[in-house]
Every structure is written in C-alpha cells, then in structure tokens.
Scaffold this active site. Structure first.
Site, PDB file in Angstrom:
ATOM      1  N   ASP A  30     -49.169 -64.773  52.696  1.00 42.30           N
ATOM      2  CA  ASP A  30     -49.283 -65.683  52.875  1.00 42.30           C
ATOM      3  C   ASP A  30     -48.115 -66.922  52.030  1.00 42.30           C
ATOM      4  OD1 ASP A  30     -51.882 -68.156  52.631  1.00 42.30           O
ATOM      5  OD2 ASP A  30     -50.519 -68.845  51.574  1.00 42.30           O
ATOM      6  N   ASN A  87     -62.163 -69.763  56.173  1.00 43.07           N
ATOM      7  CA  ASN A  87     -63.233 -70.668  56.178  1.00 43.07           C
ATOM      8  C   ASN A  87     -62.944 -71.357  57.186  1.00 43.07           C
ATOM      9  OD1 ASN A  87     -62.568 -70.163  52.961  1.00 43.07           O
ATOM     10  ND2 ASN A  87     -60.913 -71.058  53.000  1.00 43.07           N
ATOM     11  N   GLN A  94     -60.814 -75.266  55.691  1.00 44.21           N
ATOM     12  CA  GLN A  94     -60.135 -74.655  56.385  1.00 44.21           C
ATOM     13  C   GLN A  94     -58.978 -75.263  57.481  1.00 44.21           C
ATOM     14  OE1 GLN A  94     -61.795 -73.389  60.429  1.00 44.21           O
ATOM     15  NE2 GLN A  94     -60.045 -72.488  60.762  1.00 44.21           N
ATOM     16  N   SER A  95     -57.055 -75.091  56.528  1.00 45.66           N
ATOM     17  CA  SER A  95     -56.354 -76.405  56.578  1.00 45.66           C
ATOM     18  C   SER A  95     -55.884 -76.262  57.870  1.00 45.66           C
ATOM     19  CB  SER A  95     -55.404 -76.100  55.446  1.00 45.66           C
ATOM     20  OG  SER A  95     -54.996 -74.799  55.826  1.00 45.66           O
ATOM     21  N   HIS A 100     -58.118 -66.739  61.405  1.00 48.09           N
ATOM     22  CA  HIS A 100     -57.167 -66.295  59.987  1.00 48.09           C
ATOM     23  C   HIS A 100     -57.730 -65.819  59.089  1.00 48.09           C
ATOM     24  CE1 HIS A 100     -56.922 -70.476  58.684  1.00 48.09           C
ATOM     25  NE2 HIS A 100     -57.053 -69.733  57.784  1.00 48.09           N
ATOM     26  N   HIS A 102     -57.914 -64.333  55.052  1.00 48.48           N
ATOM     27  CA  HIS A 102     -57.476 -64.262  54.128  1.00 48.48           C
ATOM     28  C   HIS A 102     -57.753 -62.567  53.568  1.00 48.48           C
ATOM     29  CE1 HIS A 102     -56.445 -68.730  53.103  1.00 48.48           C
ATOM     30  NE2 HIS A 102     -57.274 -68.487  54.249  1.00 48.48           N
TER      31      HIS A 102
HETATM   32  P1  AMP Z   1     -56.764 -72.219  55.140  1.00 50.80           P
HETATM   33  O1  AMP Z   1     -57.085 -73.337  54.152  1.00 50.80           O
HETATM   34  O2  AMP Z   1     -57.983 -71.352  55.001  1.00 50.80           O
HETATM   35  O3  AMP Z   1     -56.784 -72.502  56.803  1.00 50.80           O
HETATM   36  O4  AMP Z   1     -56.096 -71.341  55.131  1.00 50.80           O
HETATM   37  C1  AMP Z   1     -54.021 -71.953  55.145  1.00 50.80           C
HETATM   38  C2  AMP Z   1     -53.612 -71.412  54.505  1.00 50.80           C
HETATM   39  O5  AMP Z   1     -52.249 -70.649  55.634  1.00 50.80           O
HETATM   40  C3  AMP Z   1     -52.730 -71.046  52.930  1.00 50.80           C
HETATM   41  O6  AMP Z   1     -53.942 -70.362  52.256  1.00 50.80           O
HETATM   42  C4  AMP Z   1     -51.629 -71.531  53.392  1.00 50.80           C
HETATM   43  O7  AMP Z   1     -50.563 -71.210  52.181  1.00 50.80           O
HETATM   44  C5  AMP Z   1     -51.456 -70.688  54.155  1.00 50.80           C
HETATM   45  N1  AMP Z   1     -50.255 -71.089  55.180  1.00 50.80           N
HETATM   46  C6  AMP Z   1     -49.477 -72.397  55.588  1.00 50.80           C
HETATM   47  N2  AMP Z   1     -48.987 -72.128  56.516  1.00 50.80           N
HETATM   48  C7  AMP Z   1     -47.772 -70.799  56.046  1.00 50.80           C
HETATM   49  C8  AMP Z   1     -46.823 -69.982  56.510  1.00 50.80           C
HETATM   50  N3  AMP Z   1     -46.147 -70.987  57.464  1.00 50.80           N
HETATM   51  N4  AMP Z   1     -46.916 -68.937  56.320  1.00 50.80           N
HETATM   52  C9  AMP Z   1     -47.759 -68.901  55.715  1.00 50.80           C
HETATM   53  N5  AMP Z   1     -48.347 -68.789  54.729  1.00 50.80           N
HETATM   54  C10 AMP Z   1     -49.172 -69.950  55.652  1.00 50.80           C
END
Ligand code: AMP
Length: 114
Positions: A30, A87, A94-95, A100, A102
């Site tokens: 991450d 998430n 979830q973003s 995915h 973690h």
């Molecule tokens: P979530 O908020 O559960 O959707 O987690 C998304 C995760 O993706 C976050 O922890 C971000 O830091 C991570 N993330 C976003 N873009 C990248 C990327 N290009 N490479 C690695 N991790 C990323």
C-alpha cells in the site's frame, strides 16, 4: 475495467511494489501504509467489492485468505498476529472499487476500529 487503478496495477500498466503474483491474484504494498506491514491482495479479475461476489467466487476468496497467510508468515507476522480486512462501501471507507484485502501487521491493533 478500463478506468480501474487496481486493474491497471494487476496488469502491470501502473507500477506497484509487488509482493506476490499468481495466475489470478496479485499482492502489493500500500502506498499509504497504516502499519509497518500494509499489503493489498486483489483478484486480477475486476470485482467491485464483496457485494459483487458470487457463489462461484468462494474458492477464489478462500485462496486469497491462504495467500494472505503465506505473506504474513513470510513477514514473520504469524508470531505476533495481523489483521486481514476488506472495506465494503462508503461507511466502511472503501475508496477503491476493486475488491482488495488489507493485510496489516507489525504493530498492536486497536478494537473497535475507527
Ligand atoms: P480502501 O480505502 O479500503 O478502498 O483502500 C484503498 C487502499 O488503496 C488505500 O489504503 C490506499 O492507500 C491504497 N492505494 C490507492 N492507490 C494505490 C496505489 N496506486 N498503489 C498502492 N496502494 C494504493
């Protein structure tokens, strides 16, 4: 999906720090780590979130969990413990809408999560 960042990471068109790579799963570090070890494990095939999983995906999700264990062991986290989570949706934070998991470890975790 054309505009999905994790699809692009899985296909190699966006760089990432690879941790594991199999026929249908990919794991990478991450970029905004929330713990000393923070690795994301994804299916290569686009799945929005757990809500889009079908019964036939059960075996894949099982193998993601096994891969997470293998990575955790390789990092020594089996000795101290770790957290594996996903998430789903807005309230969970979830973003990125490509499923995915973690894998977090290397420090004591709190409960309940924030
Ligand atoms: P979530 O908020 O559960 O959707 O987690 C998304 C995760 O993706 C976050 O922890 C971000 O830091 C991570 N993330 C976003 N873009 C990248 C990327 N290009 N490479 C690695 N991790 C990323």
């Amino acid at each position: 999906m054309n505009d999905c960042i994790f699809c692009k990471i899985a296909s190699g068109s966006i760089p990432s720090r690879k941790v594991a790579d199999t026929e249908d799963m990919y794991a990478f570090e991450d970029t905004n780590p929330q713990a000393p070890v923070h690795i994301l494990i994804i299916p290569k095939r686009h799945i929005d979130s757990t809500l889009s999983l079908k019964k036939e995906d059960a075996e894949l999700i099982g193998r993601i969990t096994i891969l997470a264990n293998e990575i955790a062991v390789s990092k020594g986290l089996d000795r101290t413990g770790f957290r594996l989570l996903t998430n789903t949706g807005r309230n969970a934070g979830q973003s990125v809408f490509h499923l995915h998991y973690h894998l977090l470890g290397g420090r004591t975790m709190e409960w309940p999560p924030g």
